[in-house]
Design a protein around this motif. Structure first.
Motif, PDB file in Angstrom:
ATOM      1  N   ALA A 176       0.785  -1.214  -0.064  1.00  0.00           N
ATOM      2  CA  ALA A 176      -0.116   0.030  -0.120  1.00  0.00           C
ATOM      3  C   ALA A 176       0.847   1.238   0.030  1.00  0.00           C
ATOM      4  CB  ALA A 176      -1.053  -0.061   1.257  1.00  0.00           C
ATOM      5  N   ARG A 177       1.900   1.220   0.910  1.00  0.00           N
ATOM      6  CA  ARG A 177       2.742   2.450   0.676  1.00  0.00           C
ATOM      7  C   ARG A 177       3.549   2.709  -0.543  1.00  0.00           C
ATOM      8  NH1 ARG A 177       5.769   1.048   4.727  1.00  0.00           N
ATOM      9  NH2 ARG A 177       4.666   1.585   6.443  1.00  0.00           N
ATOM     10  N   ALA A 178       3.908   1.640  -1.165  1.00  0.00           N
ATOM     11  CA  ALA A 178       4.788   1.885  -2.487  1.00  0.00           C
ATOM     12  C   ALA A 178       3.621   2.243  -3.352  1.00  0.00           C
ATOM     13  CB  ALA A 178       5.195   0.328  -3.003  1.00  0.00           C
ATOM     14  N   LEU A 179       2.372   1.762  -3.622  1.00  0.00           N
ATOM     15  CA  LEU A 179       1.477   2.084  -4.332  1.00  0.00           C
ATOM     16  C   LEU A 179       1.048   3.641  -4.167  1.00  0.00           C
ATOM     17  CD1 LEU A 179      -1.577   0.149  -5.534  1.00  0.00           C
ATOM     18  CD2 LEU A 179      -1.934   2.603  -4.833  1.00  0.00           C
ATOM     19  N   LEU A 180       0.923   4.041  -3.001  1.00  0.00           N
ATOM     20  CA  LEU A 180       0.381   5.414  -2.653  1.00  0.00           C
ATOM     21  C   LEU A 180       1.640   6.348  -2.876  1.00  0.00           C
ATOM     22  CD1 LEU A 180      -1.611   5.001   0.550  1.00  0.00           C
ATOM     23  CD2 LEU A 180      -2.660   5.334  -1.563  1.00  0.00           C
ATOM     24  N   THR A 181       2.570   5.848  -2.615  1.00  0.00           N
ATOM     25  CA  THR A 181       3.896   6.848  -3.038  1.00  0.00           C
ATOM     26  C   THR A 181       4.218   6.823  -4.364  1.00  0.00           C
ATOM     27  OG1 THR A 181       4.925   5.845  -0.855  1.00  0.00           O
ATOM     28  CG2 THR A 181       6.340   7.105  -2.636  1.00  0.00           C
ATOM     29  N   THR A 182       3.860   5.844  -5.290  1.00  0.00           N
ATOM     30  CA  THR A 182       3.979   6.013  -6.673  1.00  0.00           C
ATOM     31  C   THR A 182       2.952   6.997  -7.215  1.00  0.00           C
ATOM     32  OG1 THR A 182       4.837   3.791  -7.000  1.00  0.00           O
ATOM     33  CG2 THR A 182       3.947   4.380  -8.803  1.00  0.00           C
ATOM     34  N   THR A 183       1.695   6.868  -6.657  1.00  0.00           N
ATOM     35  CA  THR A 183       0.537   7.451  -7.334  1.00  0.00           C
ATOM     36  C   THR A 183       0.971   9.187  -7.053  1.00  0.00           C
ATOM     37  OG1 THR A 183      -1.021   6.016  -6.761  1.00  0.00           O
ATOM     38  CG2 THR A 183      -1.983   8.166  -7.143  1.00  0.00           C
ATOM     39  N   TYR A 184       1.370   9.493  -5.816  1.00  0.00           N
ATOM     40  CA  TYR A 184       1.688  10.757  -5.437  1.00  0.00           C
ATOM     41  C   TYR A 184       2.983  11.157  -6.521  1.00  0.00           C
ATOM     42  CZ  TYR A 184       3.657  15.023  -3.249  1.00  0.00           C
ATOM     43  OH  TYR A 184       4.152  16.235  -2.765  1.00  0.00           O
ATOM     44  N   ALA A 185       4.116  10.546  -6.335  1.00  0.00           N
ATOM     45  CA  ALA A 185       5.257  10.974  -6.826  1.00  0.00           C
ATOM     46  C   ALA A 185       5.438  11.052  -8.230  1.00  0.00           C
ATOM     47  CB  ALA A 185       6.351   9.852  -6.536  1.00  0.00           C
ATOM     48  N   ALA A 186       4.571  10.450  -8.764  1.00  0.00           N
ATOM     49  CA  ALA A 186       4.251  10.335 -10.555  1.00  0.00           C
ATOM     50  C   ALA A 186       3.249  11.039 -11.133  1.00  0.00           C
ATOM     51  CB  ALA A 186       4.561   8.901 -10.968  1.00  0.00           C
ATOM     52  N   THR A 246       6.511   9.984 -17.203  1.00  0.00           N
ATOM     53  CA  THR A 246       6.456  10.856 -16.235  1.00  0.00           C
ATOM     54  C   THR A 246       7.562  10.582 -15.055  1.00  0.00           C
ATOM     55  OG1 THR A 246       5.029  11.544 -14.233  1.00  0.00           O
ATOM     56  CG2 THR A 246       4.906   9.401 -14.681  1.00  0.00           C
ATOM     57  N   LEU A 247       7.741  11.133 -14.129  1.00  0.00           N
ATOM     58  CA  LEU A 247       8.966  11.256 -13.161  1.00  0.00           C
ATOM     59  C   LEU A 247       9.208   9.896 -12.269  1.00  0.00           C
ATOM     60  CD1 LEU A 247       8.320  14.687 -11.255  1.00  0.00           C
ATOM     61  CD2 LEU A 247       9.823  14.363 -13.330  1.00  0.00           C
ATOM     62  N   LEU A 248      10.290   9.459 -12.324  1.00  0.00           N
ATOM     63  CA  LEU A 248      10.797   8.439 -11.247  1.00  0.00           C
ATOM     64  C   LEU A 248      12.018   9.135 -10.404  1.00  0.00           C
ATOM     65  CD1 LEU A 248      10.768   5.597 -10.477  1.00  0.00           C
ATOM     66  CD2 LEU A 248      12.477   5.190 -12.172  1.00  0.00           C
ATOM     67  N   SER A 249      11.313   9.389  -9.018  1.00  0.00           N
ATOM     68  CA  SER A 249      12.432  10.048  -8.313  1.00  0.00           C
ATOM     69  C   SER A 249      13.468   9.163  -7.622  1.00  0.00           C
ATOM     70  CB  SER A 249      11.825  11.124  -7.199  1.00  0.00           C
ATOM     71  OG  SER A 249      11.182  10.153  -6.396  1.00  0.00           O
ATOM     72  N   PRO A 250      14.555   9.545  -7.234  1.00  0.00           N
ATOM     73  CA  PRO A 250      15.391   8.470  -6.628  1.00  0.00           C
ATOM     74  C   PRO A 250      14.674   8.002  -5.230  1.00  0.00           C
ATOM     75  CG  PRO A 250      16.685  10.250  -7.264  1.00  0.00           C
ATOM     76  CD  PRO A 250      15.284  10.581  -7.543  1.00  0.00           C
ATOM     77  N   ARG A 251      14.007   8.713  -4.724  1.00  0.00           N
ATOM     78  CA  ARG A 251      13.296   8.113  -3.435  1.00  0.00           C
ATOM     79  C   ARG A 251      12.318   7.234  -3.809  1.00  0.00           C
ATOM     80  NH1 ARG A 251      11.751  12.869   0.852  1.00  0.00           N
ATOM     81  NH2 ARG A 251      10.698  10.932   1.797  1.00  0.00           N
ATOM     82  N   LEU A 252      11.579   7.593  -4.782  1.00  0.00           N
ATOM     83  CA  LEU A 252      10.337   6.684  -5.097  1.00  0.00           C
ATOM     84  C   LEU A 252      11.151   5.203  -5.748  1.00  0.00           C
ATOM     85  CD1 LEU A 252       7.818   5.506  -5.988  1.00  0.00           C
ATOM     86  CD2 LEU A 252       7.899   6.715  -8.363  1.00  0.00           C
ATOM     87  N   LEU A 253      12.411   5.279  -6.437  1.00  0.00           N
ATOM     88  CA  LEU A 253      12.813   4.108  -6.707  1.00  0.00           C
ATOM     89  C   LEU A 253      13.633   3.187  -5.870  1.00  0.00           C
ATOM     90  CD1 LEU A 253      14.142   2.372  -9.174  1.00  0.00           C
ATOM     91  CD2 LEU A 253      16.028   3.971  -9.420  1.00  0.00           C
ATOM     92  N   ASP A 254      14.072   3.943  -4.591  1.00  0.00           N
ATOM     93  CA  ASP A 254      14.345   3.310  -3.533  1.00  0.00           C
ATOM     94  C   ASP A 254      13.245   2.554  -2.825  1.00  0.00           C
ATOM     95  OD1 ASP A 254      16.935   3.919  -3.524  1.00  0.00           O
ATOM     96  OD2 ASP A 254      16.894   5.876  -2.131  1.00  0.00           O
TER      97      ASP A 254
END
Length: 280
Positions: free
Chosen positions: A120-130, A167-175
């Motif tokens: 859930a955290r990865a999915l929500l983070t991806t939604t916001y970050a991208a 769209t964006l792939l930030s280093p924090r999102l990649l981690d």
């Protein structure tokens, strides 16, 4: 599948309608047929307008939902049944223009930290970050994460209007995604369900609302709020409107410009003309 349903499906496929649009149109027409208990191609204008009035006054549907039904019915009669020249006028309901709710950066951080689990955290983070739509994050594949130093982007397949974009792939999102992959080991879809298919909308919606409640953020809006936050926070950080437009996949910059109304730093940091008057 009935003959009429098959004809409508084929007409939408030929015109390149997105899968979600096809499902929505078929669902709207199916509900119309169920309401009257007969095939919709036997209905006249009066019956259609009475049905739309029923949706508004008795079902209490939002005008946006009523307009979906209008578009589906128009497509059925004008394109599938070929009744373009008939006196078939169905007015579009006027949708109230409301500004979407925006969370602060602190609220977004609290929401992400209160996700129920790593998926859930990865999915929500991806939604916001991208800045993704719900359908876009659900349909992400592992191969869409282009993490080479030269690329660092996410490929969005068949977004709204059937268009691909990056769209964006930030280093924090990649981690975050790498940690999630080490735990969950998805093989094809980035966020699969237990049976291997992409997560459905309702499950993702539950992830968002559970995290929001756990973070103590008052209820309001759905997961699409994170996409609005993405655009607004970029604008507040000084990113130009045309870059944000491309990242969001908007066809017209006018759609993106509404985020000017949501960027608080642009509003509160503006000098009132009163301060420009001469003293005294």
């Amino acid at each position: 599948m009935s003959t009429l349903r098959q004809r409508m499906t084929e007409a939408m496929v030929l015109r390149g309608f997105a899968q979600r649009t096809q499902e929505t149109y078929l669902n709207c027409v199916s509900k119309l047929a169920k309401h009257y208990g007969r095939s919709p191609d036997t209905l006249d204008t009066a019956a259609i307008q009475a049905y739309l009035l029923h949706l508004i006054t008795e079902r209490k549907l939002a005008y946006a939902s009523v307009n979906q039904a209008v578009c589906a019915i128009r497509f059925l009669f004008a394109v599938v049944l070929g009744q373009r020249d008939t006196a078939f006028e169905i007015p579009m309901a006027k949708v109230p223009q409301r500004l979407p709710q925006i969370l602060t950066r602190d609220e977004v951080a609290r929401l992400l930290n209160n996700a129920r689990d790593i998926r859930a955290r990865a999915l929500l983070t991806t939604t916001y970050a991208a800045g993704l739509r719900l359908s876009e994050v659900c349909s992400l594949q592992l191969s869409d994460i282009e993490s080479s130093p030269e690329r660092m982007c996410i490929k969005v397949r068949q977004g709204k209007g059937g268009k691909d974009r990056y769209t964006l792939l930030s280093p924090r999102l990649l981690d975050t995604l790498r940690f999630y992959w080490r735990v969950a080991r998805p093989t094809y879809w980035l966020f699969p369900s237990r049976n291997g298919t992409p997560l459905d909308d309702r499950t993702v919606g539950r992830f968002y609302h559970a995290a929001r409640e756990a973070a103590g953020i008052p209820h309001g809006g759905g997961i699409h709020t994170l996409r609005h936050c993405f655009a607004t926070h970029l604008l507040e950080a000084g990113v130009d409107i045309h870059t944000i437009q491309r990242l969001l996949g908007h066809g017209h910059v006018s759609t993106t410009q509404r985020y000017f109304h949501l960027a608080q730093s642009r509003l509160t940091g503006t000098t009132s003309p009163l301060e420009l008057l001469m003293p005294g």
